[in-house]
Design an enzyme around this catalytic site. Structure first.
Site, PDB file in Angstrom:
ATOM      1  N   ARG A  32      14.843  -7.578   9.803  1.00  0.00           N
ATOM      2  CA  ARG A  32      15.135  -6.209   9.413  1.00  0.00           C
ATOM      3  C   ARG A  32      16.429  -6.235   8.610  1.00  0.00           C
ATOM      4  NH1 ARG A  32      18.741  -3.524  12.325  1.00  0.00           N
ATOM      5  NH2 ARG A  32      18.212  -4.186  14.422  1.00  0.00           N
ATOM      6  N   HIS A  39      19.098  -0.666  12.445  1.00  0.00           N
ATOM      7  CA  HIS A  39      17.920  -0.351  13.287  1.00  0.00           C
ATOM      8  C   HIS A  39      17.321   0.999  12.878  1.00  0.00           C
ATOM      9  CE1 HIS A  39      15.416   0.321  16.798  1.00  0.00           C
ATOM     10  NE2 HIS A  39      16.052   1.450  16.992  1.00  0.00           N
ATOM     11  N   TYR A  90      26.998  -6.054  14.996  1.00  0.00           N
ATOM     12  CA  TYR A  90      26.423  -7.099  15.849  1.00  0.00           C
ATOM     13  C   TYR A  90      25.769  -8.259  15.077  1.00  0.00           C
ATOM     14  CZ  TYR A  90      22.257  -4.105  15.201  1.00  0.00           C
ATOM     15  OH  TYR A  90      21.245  -3.336  14.671  1.00  0.00           O
TER      16      TYR A  90
HETATM   17  C1  TPP Z   1      10.218   3.246  26.360  1.00  0.00           C
HETATM   18  C2  TPP Z   1      11.393   3.227  25.437  1.00  0.00           C
HETATM   19  N1  TPP Z   1      12.555   2.695  25.852  1.00  0.00           N
HETATM   20  C3  TPP Z   1      13.622   2.679  25.021  1.00  0.00           C
HETATM   21  C4  TPP Z   1      13.539   3.201  23.769  1.00  0.00           C
HETATM   22  C5  TPP Z   1      14.748   3.174  22.818  1.00  0.00           C
HETATM   23  N2  TPP Z   1      14.493   2.219  21.769  1.00  0.00           N
HETATM   24  C6  TPP Z   1      14.089   2.610  20.557  1.00  0.00           C
HETATM   25  S1  TPP Z   1      13.822   1.347  19.542  1.00  0.00           S
HETATM   26  C7  TPP Z   1      14.289   0.214  20.693  1.00  0.00           C
HETATM   27  C8  TPP Z   1      14.282  -1.256  20.367  1.00  0.00           C
HETATM   28  C9  TPP Z   1      12.925  -1.765  20.087  1.00  0.00           C
HETATM   29  O1  TPP Z   1      13.019  -3.026  19.474  1.00  0.00           O
HETATM   30  P1  TPP Z   1      11.750  -3.815  18.950  1.00  0.00           P
HETATM   31  O2  TPP Z   1      10.622  -3.635  19.897  1.00  0.00           O
HETATM   32  O3  TPP Z   1      12.182  -5.194  18.680  1.00  0.00           O
HETATM   33  O4  TPP Z   1      11.342  -3.069  17.614  1.00  0.00           O
HETATM   34  P2  TPP Z   1      12.184  -2.799  16.289  1.00  0.00           P
HETATM   35  O5  TPP Z   1      12.912  -1.490  16.487  1.00  0.00           O
HETATM   36  O6  TPP Z   1      13.106  -3.942  16.071  1.00  0.00           O
HETATM   37  O7  TPP Z   1      11.167  -2.663  15.223  1.00  0.00           O
HETATM   38  C10 TPP Z   1      14.638   0.859  21.875  1.00  0.00           C
HETATM   39  C11 TPP Z   1      15.089   0.155  23.075  1.00  0.00           C
HETATM   40  C12 TPP Z   1      12.296   3.758  23.366  1.00  0.00           C
HETATM   41  N3  TPP Z   1      12.094   4.272  22.161  1.00  0.00           N
HETATM   42  N4  TPP Z   1      11.238   3.733  24.223  1.00  0.00           N
END
Ligand code: TPP
Length: 356
Positions: free
Chosen positions: A257, A261, A270
């Protein structure tokens, strides 16, 4: 006494197109010039959409946005490998998948401006609404794939998610269910190296995400997620295998990415500039452009025309979104379920008595 059963496993990695635009002819998927151009054009629209969405957020014209910069090949390459009637379950970082499915751009902008009418998916587009909650859509995708077997339909089902999602119970439940039912599911993990600020090394002790498929009894493969041909080929094989009764596949698109985020994040806190620069040199769109130049597929005014077309499509999407007018607050409850659940009805009544 049942015999003890053991098995051995190997995880493969697929690379076809390198960062200098050279493709391995032995591994190239059978794509004609027109199809490669189409791929490139979707990638260009995806990048333009992403750039504009980031600016629009900074101007206060849309809300929080999750950029796909750097992940376009993982998204467009995989989405184009599905048939129109196949079902897709996306997470929130899938603008490129929506774009490759010809989703109306004004509706994507609507969604990102907090207007749920943007996820009132047109009937001829087989994609589910964006799933914000991490990995909760994986069991749904596995269930839809198992349903396709039950109904004897030749439909493949895709679930898109990130590396962080693999730490959730829903990932296990979805993968396990799909394996047990030998369901035609294709799990597409975009390993973009981070879950917000959490690096991939803190997500799992496994060397690859692809190898997690082994525990569920089906194939896992890692592909260069910045290589649109490798992503396309691996996904096409997974889709064909699924439809031939061969069961699910987990595809780990190894990517990065390039942006924060979301617009609510500051990734410079980070990760290092050197790390980002390493990946900038592996940009998925630039390498396809180089390949096309070498193959004589671009040239003349082609580049300029692609850019102008992408800009005009995205600008039209913005204009249409801004002309639509604001949504009603209760719209946020309208497009998630067929009808409101008892709990939702109570919530709606609490701010709008007599509404439901
Ligand atoms: C059930 C849940 N827990 C926490 C969150 C907060 N949250 C949003 S994105 C994220 C990280 C997800 O990372 P990844 O699965 O690697 O996907 P990326 O965002 O890198 O595409 C978190 C913890 C959420 N949206 N849903």
């Amino acid at each position: 006494m049942p015999e003890t059963v053991l098995d051995t496993f190997e995880i493969k990695r697929l690379d076809i197109l390198d960062a200098r635009g050279n493709a391995d002819p032995a591994l190239m998927p059978p794509l004609g010039g027109a199809e490669i151009k189409k791929m490139y054009e979707y990638l260009a629209i995806a990048r333009t959409f992403d750039d504009r969405a980031l600016s629009m957020q900074r101007e206060g014209r849309i809300g929080t946005y999750a950029s796909i910069r750097g992940q376009e090949a993982s998204q467009v390459g995989s989405a184009l490998a599905f048939d129109k009637k196949d079902l897709i379950f996306p997470s929130y970082r899938e603008s490129g998948v929506f774009i490759a499915r010809d989703y109306p751009l004004h509706m994507l902008f609507q969604f990102w401006s907090g207007d749920e009418r943007g996820m009132k998916v047109p009937g001829d587009i087989n994609i589910f609404p964006i799933c914000i909650s991490v990995s909760t859509h994986l069991p749904h995708a596995a269930g839809a794939a198992a349903a396709a077997v039950y109904k004897k339909e030749k439909t493949a089902v895709a679930a898109y998610f990130g590396d962080g999602a693999t730490s959730k119970g829903d990932f296990h439940e979805g993968m396990n269910l799909a394996g047990v039912f030998n369901a035609p599911a294709v799990f597409i993990c975009q390993n973009n190296q981070y879950a917000i600020s959490m690096p991939r090394s803190r997500q799992t002790a496994a060397k690859t995400i692809a190898q997690k498929a082994v525990a569920y009894g089906f194939k896992g493969i890692q592909v260069d997620g910045n290589d649109v041909f490798a992503v396309y080929r691996a996904t096409k094989e997974a889709v064909e295998n699924a439809k031939a009764g061969g069961g699910p596949t987990l595809i780990e698109c190894y990517t990065y990415r390039l942006s924060d985020h979301t617009t609510a994040d500051d990734a410079s806190r980070y990760r290092s500039r050197e790390e980002v620069e390493y990946w900038l040199a592996r940009d998925p769109i630039a390498r396809l452009r180089l390949y096309m130049e070498k193959q004589g597929l671009s040239g003349g005014k082609y580049e300029e025309e692609v850019r102008e077309k992408a800009e005009s499509l995205v600008d039209d999407g913005i204009k249409k979104m801004e002309e639509t007018g604001p949504a009603e607050p209760q719209d946020m409850f309208t497009y998630t379920y067929q009808g409101p659940t008892a709990r939702l009805s109570a919530q709606i009544r609490s701010f709008s008595p007599g509404a439901v």
